[in-house]
Motif scaffolding. Structure first.
Motif: not given
Length: 604
Positions: A262-270, A323-331, A353-360
């Motif tokens: 499963a790949v979760l990306l903000p391809l479009a916002v509004n 929910r059948q995913s074996d690997l999630v890329v994103g958000p 997490s492919p791009l962000a620095n996760i802080e929390r």
């Protein structure tokens, strides 16, 4: 909208002193507009009164602490006196601007991210805009040429710096706080030791349902009862009772099994598409194609548009196919990540997490490709080691974050500061601060760090160093030995002469680097061009790397196979380990980029 760099803006947006000596930092406090002025040595109330066009008593009334006198380096607030604005018709405005009308609960941070436009641009173009109290339906001018010019990190930095400006002159007993994803009225009131009703009153009747991540709110000053990262109820994988993270046993797929991703990306916002994330996905698909050809595994990919909306992410997590995913890329962003991580912990599957620095967020299921900020300067410690002569070159404005990083790198090592002031060549005399020749007239190994946050000043200083080097060697003197430790934010400058990097032996620390003349990168570029008809971006490269690292790892013991092993799919190397006190698996390898005088580049 495509771009690989963004405009750098720091606390002093523009020059620290504009014409007439006025500050360039302007904020709203309780609905009123103020300059934030940093007192300089020798300044007087009379002088400030004349500069800003307000009475001395007015300045004192707004800053009771200066009743006994001004103190150098103290921040004070001075009421903003506006000139009559030039009125333009909507027809004329539409040539330069788009119009945005504020929706219920919308924040300036959200608008900045929606249009990928700098916060400073929004404030400059909308002089009557109070960022903390925007009105429903209020019209905001969106400068067309600036749309798509700012990334998330830049917006976060500018919004944080606006908060710091407010806090530097906040009324006694109050301060300003940026709402983090997952924070609620209840958690904030508990953290700051007040009731929810008191928190609402402090913020002009703000209701719990209207609290949004990215909003800036007023909180009691000096009364925080918990540290910023200790809100365990908002951290997935952290249990308030034990503070221990859940250990996850990942299942290794058999070669005969299909890998569901499963790949979760903000391809479009509004409704506004973002090409960067399409580039990432296209690079990811090419990486999967390469994995399938070399290993023979079967892969199924489901792509989801998160729209950068936590409610949408919750819908995705509830989707049966997801929910059948074996690997999630994103958000991509940390907001909304909690829902995904909780699901992944239940299923025992990794989240990348492919791009962000996760802080929390803290969880054993989480793998981060962005390098750990705490290890940013490990590869340049030799530059400031024994025997090196380190000089920090300063100007009227300073990149405070870069300065903090450099001072932390230097530790207790010795260094000197030099203040550069530009003077036109025709007016320069002896010992001109524009002439940097004296800094190079020694036999030492020199390291120069330019702390300025102003593109013009950076360009002039780099040129002055190159000129001084040429002047010394042309006189038959021994060639100076020097290196410039560069600021990665320079890559966002559009008008900086990149050729000067070679002349000044600039060294950068970068999260990612790909030389298009390398054979591996050229092969990828050709494949990408054949597949999609355009050249790849850095987002495309990161997408390819993500697929090449994590798809094969699903057929082994991902947790231990990735730990402390080096992966170099294209040209950037990744090395995963756990930061101290964290369960996340984080890449700690930064890239050192060296520019050489013979016009070659090497990377480490």
């Amino acid at each position: 909208m495509k771009r690989l760099c963004a405009t750098l803006l720091t606390l002093v947006w523009g020059l620290s002193a504009l014409a007439g000596g006025k500050s360039g930092t302007i904020v709203y406090i309780n609905g009123a507009k103020y300059y934030i002025h940093t007192v300089r040595t020798g300044e007087t109330l009379y002088g400030l009164s004349k500069t800003y066009g307000v009475g001395e008593q007015v300045i004192v009334e707004n800053n009771p602490s200066i009743a006994r006198g001004l103190k150098a380096d103290e921040n004070i607030r001075i009421p903003f006196v506006a000139e009559a604005p030039e009125l333009k018709s909507d027809r004329k405005l539409r040539k330069t601007f788009d119009f945005h009308y504020v929706a219920k609960g919308e924040t300036l941070y959200a608008i900045s991210r929606q249009y990928e436009i700098p916060v400073k641009t929004l404030l400059d173009d909308n002089p009557n805009l109070d960022p903390l109290h925007m009105r429903l339906g209020e019209r905001i001018l969106i400068r067309k040429k600036q749309i798509g010019s700012e990334d998330e990190a830049g917006t976060q930095q500018q919004w944080e710096e606006y908060r710091q400006s407010l806090n530097s002159v906040a009324d006694a007993g109050t301060s300003y706080h940026i709402v983090r994803p997952g924070e609620t009225f209840y958690s904030l009131s508990r953290r700051f030791g007040i009731t929810e009703e008191e928190l609402s009153r402090l913020n002009k009747g703000l209701q719990p349902a209207d609290l949004k991540a990215g909003a800036m709110i007023v909180v009691p000053g000096g009364r925080e009862t918990q540290p910023e990262v200790a809100a365990a109820d908002s951290l997935p994988g952290v249990h308030p009772e034990s503070r221990e993270t859940k250990q996850v046993e990942f299942r290794s797929l058999r070669r005969s099994e299909t890998l569901d991703i499963a790949v979760l990306l903000p391809l479009a916002v509004n409704g506004q598409p973002n090409d960067n994330y399409l580039d990432f996905y296209q690079g990811f698909l090419l990486g999967l194609d390469s994995v399938k050809r070399t290993s023979g595994i079967s892969v199924n990919v489901n792509l989801y548009n998160t729209a950068r909306d936590t409610a949408r992410i919750r819908e995705i997590v509830a989707d049966e196919a997801f929910r059948q995913s074996d690997l999630v890329v994103g958000p991509v962003y940390e907001e909304g990540l909690g829902e995904v991580v909780r699901f992944a912990e239940e299923r025992g599957i990794p989240v990348v997490s492919p791009l962000a620095n996760i802080e929390r967020t803290n969880s054993d299921v989480l793998f981060q490709l962005a390098p750990d900020p705490a290890r940013k300067y490990e590869k340049v410690e030799d530059l400031v080691g024994d025997g090196k002569r380190v000089t920090l070159i300063c100007t009227a404005t300073t990149d405070k974050e870069f300065e903090r990083e450099i001072l932390a790198l230097l530790g207790d090592r010795s260094y000197t500061r030099y203040t550069y002031k530009y003077e036109h060549p025709s007016s320069r005399g002896a010992n001109s601060p524009s002439d940097l020749t004296p800094l190079l007239e020694n036999d030492a190994e020199n390291v120069f760090v330019i702390l300025s946050d102003n593109e013009v000043d950076v360009d002039r200083i780099l040129a002055a160093l190159a000129s001084a080097d040429t002047s010394i060697t042309s006189r038959g003197r021994t060639a100076p030995r020097f290196t410039v430790l560069g600021n990665a934010r320079w890559n966002r400058y559009n008008n900086l002469d990149r050729a000067i990097f070679f002349k000044d032996r600039v060294v950068f620390i970068s999260t990612y680097h790909a030389k298009r003349d390398s054979e591996r990168v050229k092969a990828f570029d050709s494949a990408y061009l054949r597949s999609f008809g355009i050249l790849p971006t850095l987002f495309s490269y990161r997408g390819y790397d993500t697929a090449m690292i994590f798809a094969p790892a699903m057929y082994g013991d991902i947790e231990y196979d990735l730990e402390d092993r080096r992966f170099t799919p294209l040209q950037t190397t990744y090395l995963f380990s756990r930061p101290e006190g964290r369960a996340n698996h984080v890449n700690h390898n930064w890239t050192r980029v060296n520019y050489h005088k013979d016009f070659t580049i090497t990377i480490e």
